[in-house]
Enzyme design. Structure first.
Site, PDB file in Angstrom:
ATOM      1  N   ASP A  80       2.186   1.895   3.871  1.00 40.15           N
ATOM      2  CA  ASP A  80       1.334   3.062   3.630  1.00 40.15           C
ATOM      3  C   ASP A  80       2.172   4.319   3.409  1.00 40.15           C
ATOM      4  OD1 ASP A  80      -0.968   4.440   3.151  1.00 40.15           O
ATOM      5  OD2 ASP A  80      -1.837   4.171   5.135  1.00 40.15           O
ATOM      6  N   GLU A 134       0.855  -1.192   0.000  1.00 39.64           N
ATOM      7  CA  GLU A 134       0.000   0.000   0.000  1.00 39.64           C
ATOM      8  C   GLU A 134       0.886   1.236   0.000  1.00 39.64           C
ATOM      9  OE1 GLU A 134      -3.260   2.189   2.773  1.00 39.64           O
ATOM     10  OE2 GLU A 134      -3.344   0.007   2.745  1.00 39.64           O
TER      11      GLU A 134
END
Length: 374
Positions: free
Chosen positions: A295, A8
């Site tokens: 992330d 991600e």
């Protein structure tokens, strides 16, 4: 752990950054290397240096949220998807041993989405899956929300299954109407604190309970942030999905939501670097359901990696979560141009007594005096 793979991890298009404002913010005192916009635009500079410094071998790149899902005009959303896919293919080609990509799609028209997916997965190089930023905004005011549990999206799910393309469901901002009704008076609860997980978990459960995974048993779905709260609610979800009470629910009567994890549904550690939460997720859905992610650039690469590399658990689960589960879920990573291989715990530097020295219990180098740092 050496040779980690992360999923991600966002990028932005240089020509559309103003039109596609990324979720997040940059501190006023941030250095140039901490600046969110700089890091979204950068791929081969600071990002790659941090990967090297933190033993991340491969990063799968995806268009920053809300991406195409935030554009209510179908033609504009489709154009952004095509531009993003062409751009990131060229970027991955510059260093395909370190980067791969997720396909960006407009989801206004399932047939058009399937066609763009086929273009990227059969005619282009470097793509290993799809990332969708939750629901698709639609309508003249952008307040219509298109969800993919609707039966008309079966055409798209069939294409994703046929092309062996796992799909990552990523959070996004709410529509203007939902924002006004739920979050505007309490904006601190929106986005990463609560809003993201609330919306994505609803969408994932909607897809599962509509029977999509039953109709397409080879389809694979992934969500981030340690499962968007679902593992911690698993008992209550399965307890309350009474088949007699909801006779029109599409999911198989003989399966629990829990049963789909590890086979068709997976979660990542992105932005949720808590060891107790990881242990809870493993207890509920198994280590085979979990993949490491960070992330970036909304989270720190060193912070994510320091946490993961410090886990005290069996080395085989650590390496499965950090690398090998990813290769099983995304087999294109093992194929050209990426050519990644499954590695053992020993190869990944996990486990063992690396310096060969005697120990007094693994944590401290002196029997009588504490020498390890807190």
């Amino acid at each position: 752990m050496l040779f980690k793979i992360a999923f991600e991890e966002a990028f932005a298009l240089p020509t559309s950054l103003a039109e596609n404002t990324p979720i997040g913010f940059t501190r006023a005192d941030a250095s140039p290397e901490e600046d969110l916009h700089n890091n979204l635009l950068d791929i081969h500079g600071h990002r790659l240096r941090q990967m090297d410094e933190n033993d991340v071998e491969m990063m799968i790149l995806s268009l920053n949220a809300a991406g195409c899902q935030g554009i209510e005009d179908p033609a504009k959303a489709e154009a952004l998807a095509s531009a993003a896919n062409d751009y990131i293919e060229a970027q991955v080609a510059k260093n395909s041993t370190r980067f791969a990509a997720f396909v960006a799609l407009s989801m206004h028209d399932p047939a058009q989405a399937a066609a763009e997916l086929k273009r990227c997965m059969t005619l282009k190089s470097g793509f290993v899956g799809v990332l969708l930023n939750d629901f698709q905004s639609s309508g003249s005011d952008g307040n219509t929300m298109l969800f993919y549990d609707d039966a008309r999206y079966d055409l798209f799910w069939e294409a994703a299954t046929r092309l062996q393309t796992p799909l990552y469901i990523h959070p996004r901002t709410p529509t203007a109407l939902i924002d006004a009704e739920m979050w505007r008076a309490r904006p601190w609860l929106n986005l990463s604190v609560l809003g993201f997980a609330s919306r994505v978990s609803m969408h994932l459960l909607a897809i599962i309970t509509a029977g999509v995974l039953d109709r397409f048993p080879a389809l694979k779905l992934v969500v981030g942030h340690m499962g968007e709260h679902i593992p911690f609610e698993m008992y209550r979800i399965d307890h309350k999905l009474d088949r007699d009470r909801f006779p029109t629910m599409g999911v198989r009567r003989d399966k629990l939501i829990r049963d789909y994890f590890g086979d068709q549904v997976f979660l990542t550690t992105s932005g949720h670097f808590s060891t107790p939460v990881l242990h809870c997720s493993i207890a509920e859905v198994g280590a085979q359901s979990v993949l490491f992610s960070m992330d970036y650039p909304f989270e720190s690469i060193p912070n994510a990696c320091m946490w993961f590399d410090s886990l005290q658990m069996n080395q085989h689960d650590v390496v499965a979560m950090g690398r090998n589960n990813a290769l099983a879920l995304f087999p294109r990573l093992t194929q050209p141009p990426h050519n990644l291989e499954v590695k053992s715990a020993w190869e990944c530097g996990v486990g063992g007594l690396r310096d060969g020295s005697a120990t007094y219990g693994l944590y401290n180098a002196n029997f009588n005096k504490r020498t390890a740092t807190r």
